[in-house]
Design an enzyme around this catalytic site. Structure first.
Site, PDB file in Angstrom:
ATOM      1  N   ASP A 160      56.358   9.409 -39.329  1.00  0.00           N
ATOM      2  CA  ASP A 160      57.485   8.856 -39.868  1.00  0.00           C
ATOM      3  C   ASP A 160      57.804   9.764 -40.933  1.00  0.00           C
ATOM      4  O   ASP A 160      57.185  10.692 -41.809  1.00  0.00           O
ATOM      5  CB  ASP A 160      57.088   7.490 -40.302  1.00  0.00           C
ATOM      6  CG  ASP A 160      56.203   7.518 -41.599  1.00  0.00           C
ATOM      7  OD1 ASP A 160      56.425   7.423 -42.576  1.00  0.00           O
ATOM      8  OD2 ASP A 160      54.736   7.625 -41.215  1.00  0.00           O
ATOM      9  N   SER A 161      59.171  10.027 -41.188  1.00  0.00           N
ATOM     10  CA  SER A 161      59.603  10.665 -42.163  1.00  0.00           C
ATOM     11  C   SER A 161      59.174  12.199 -42.405  1.00  0.00           C
ATOM     12  O   SER A 161      59.448  12.731 -41.214  1.00  0.00           O
ATOM     13  CB  SER A 161      59.372  10.078 -43.820  1.00  0.00           C
ATOM     14  OG  SER A 161      60.297  10.661 -44.758  1.00  0.00           O
ATOM     15  N   ALA A 162      58.554  12.674 -43.324  1.00  0.00           N
ATOM     16  CA  ALA A 162      58.052  13.918 -43.193  1.00  0.00           C
ATOM     17  C   ALA A 162      56.967  14.168 -42.184  1.00  0.00           C
ATOM     18  O   ALA A 162      56.860  15.307 -41.445  1.00  0.00           O
ATOM     19  CB  ALA A 162      57.333  14.351 -44.415  1.00  0.00           C
ATOM     20  N   ALA A 190      59.889   8.396 -36.405  1.00  0.00           N
ATOM     21  CA  ALA A 190      60.386   7.186 -37.013  1.00  0.00           C
ATOM     22  C   ALA A 190      61.038   7.761 -38.278  1.00  0.00           C
ATOM     23  O   ALA A 190      60.418   8.417 -39.291  1.00  0.00           O
ATOM     24  CB  ALA A 190      59.288   6.234 -37.376  1.00  0.00           C
ATOM     25  N   HIS A 288      64.698   3.205 -45.437  1.00  0.00           N
ATOM     26  CA  HIS A 288      63.709   4.339 -45.039  1.00  0.00           C
ATOM     27  C   HIS A 288      62.392   3.670 -45.115  1.00  0.00           C
ATOM     28  O   HIS A 288      61.971   3.027 -45.872  1.00  0.00           O
ATOM     29  CB  HIS A 288      63.991   5.437 -46.021  1.00  0.00           C
ATOM     30  CG  HIS A 288      63.195   6.571 -45.490  1.00  0.00           C
ATOM     31  ND1 HIS A 288      63.478   7.490 -44.439  1.00  0.00           N
ATOM     32  CD2 HIS A 288      62.139   7.277 -45.780  1.00  0.00           C
ATOM     33  CE1 HIS A 288      62.673   8.442 -44.320  1.00  0.00           C
ATOM     34  NE2 HIS A 288      61.785   8.216 -45.180  1.00  0.00           N
TER      35      HIS A 288
END
Length: 316
Positions: A160-162, A190, A288
Site C-alpha cells: 500500500d502507498s509507498a 493499494a 488514503h
C-alpha cells in the site's frame, strides 16, 4: 536563540518532523507488537532476520491449521518510505486478517526507512527480502514454514502507498533479473504512491500542495531528479510494462490525493503492450489507506474480500 537540536528543518506533521541537527521525530508508526498467535483469527506469525548485514526482518504468517502448499504473498508496508514497519499494529492486524480471509502464507517485509536511510535503501532491502524468500523454493531454505507451506508456483506481491510503489518496482526488477523457482502470478497495489510534475486527470493543481508532495519525496530520496523521476513516476520508464506477471489489482480511494495516479497507472499499463489483466477497485468517499485506519468499516471489508478473491481466483 534556538539550538540546532530544536530548530525544525522539515515539518511533515502528523507523520514526522526533521530537525536541523538531523534528529527525526516520528508521530505515526512507532508502536510495535510482537508476533505470535492472533487471538481473533488464530493466524500464527514469527519474525526472522533476512539480512544479517542490515539486521532487517520479515514477519511470516500462516493460517490456522495450515496444511499442504498455499499461495504465497510478499507484502511491502507503506508510510511514505519514512514511517511504519512490518511490526506495527496497523500492518500486523491487517496481515492477520488477510491471511485468515485468503488462506495463504504471507511474508511482510521490513526495510530501512528514510531519512536516516534514504532511497534506494528500501528498494535494495526489498529485493534482498524477495531473494531470501525465493531461497526456500527448493524446500531447503532456513525457515520451515516457507519450506512446508509456501507454493512457489503461485506467488503474489502487494503493498500500500509507498509499499505499492515498491511492489511495482520489484515486479519490474523480477522481469529483468529472474528469480529461479519463483512463479510470479500477480500484483496488488493499494493506493499506490506515484506522482509527477504535471497533474493528470482531476489531480490537485494547487502549487503549494504539489510542492509539499515533492518535498516529501525529496526527503525520502535526496538524489532524485524530482517528481518525474522514474522511481516516483514510472510511466516513462522503458520497462514500465514489464511486470513479469499477468494479473494486476489496483485499489484507489475517492478522496485520496493519489487517486488519479492510480487511475493513470492502469490506463497507461493497458496501453503499454503488457497484455495482462488489469482490475480496478475504487472506494468512493474514502481517504488514503482508509482500510488500515478503519478496518471494520464496510468499504474496508469489501476491499479485504476483493484482495482475497483476486488471489484465490489464481489458485491452480
Amino acid at each position: 536563540m534556538e539550538s540546532s537540536a530544536s530548530e525544525i528543518l522539515c515539518d511533515f506533521s502528523p507523520r514526522l518532523r526533521i530537525y536541523k541537527d538531523g534528529r527525526v521525530q516520528r508521530f505515526l508508526g512507532t508502536e510495535i507488537v510482537p508476533p505470535g498467535t492472533d487471538p481473533r483469527t488464530n493466524v500464527e506469525s514469527k519474525d526472522v532476520v533476512y539480512s544479517q548485514e542490515t539486521a532487517q526482518i520479515v514477519r511470516i504468517y500462516i493460517p490456522p491449521n495450515a496444511t499442504g502448499k498455499l499461495p504465497l504473498l510478499v507484502y511491502f508496508h507503506g508510510g511514505g518510505f519514512c514511517i511504519e514497519s512490518a511490526s506495527s499494529p496497523t500492518y500486523h492486524n491487517y496481515l492477520n486478517a488477510l491471511v485468515a480471509e485468503t488462506n495463504i502464507v504471507a511474508v511482510s517485509v521490513d526495510y530501512r526507512r528514510a531519512p536516516e536511510h534514504p532511497l534506494p535503501a528500501a528498494y535494495d532491502d526489498s529485493w534482498d527480502a524477495l531473494k531470501w524468500v525465493a531461497s526456500h523454493s527448493d524446500g531447503n531454505g532456513p525457515q520451515e514454514w516457507l519450506n512446508r507451506h509456501a507454493d512457489f508456483n503461485n506467488v503474489y506481491i502487494a503493498g500500500d502507498s509507498a509499499g505499492a510503489n515498491i511492489a511495482h518496482h520489484m515486479a519490474v526488477k523480477m522481469t529483468k533479473a529472474k528469480i529461479d523457482g519463483f512463479n510470479f502470478v500477480g500484483i496488488v497495489l493499494a493506493h499506490p504512491y506515484f506522482w509527477g510534475k504535471e497533474p493528470v486527470g482531476d489531480e490537485i493543481k494547487d502549487p503549494a500542495i504539489r510542492a509539499k508532495v515533492e518535498t516529501l519525496w525529496r526527503l525520502a530520496y535526496p538524489t532524485t531528479s524530482g517528481s518525474d523521476d522514474q522511481w516516483i513516476n514510472p510511466i516513462d520508464d522503458p520497462s514500465f510494462g514489464s511486470l513479469g506477471c499477468n494479473r494486476l489489482l489496483v485499489c484507489v480511494a475517492g478522496n485520496d490525493i493519489l487517486k488519479q495516479r492510480g487511475l493513470f497507472y492502469c490506463e497507461k499499463l493497458k496501453q503499454s503492450g503488457w497484455g495482462g489483466e488489469v482490475e480496478l477497485m475504487e472506494a468512493p468517499a474514502e481517504e488514503h489507506c482508509f482500510h488500515l485506519r478503519n478496518p471494520s468499516c464496510e468499504n474496508a471489508a469489501a476491499k479485504l474480500k476483493k484482495v482475497a478473491d483476486f488471489i484465490n481466483q489464481g489458485k491452480a
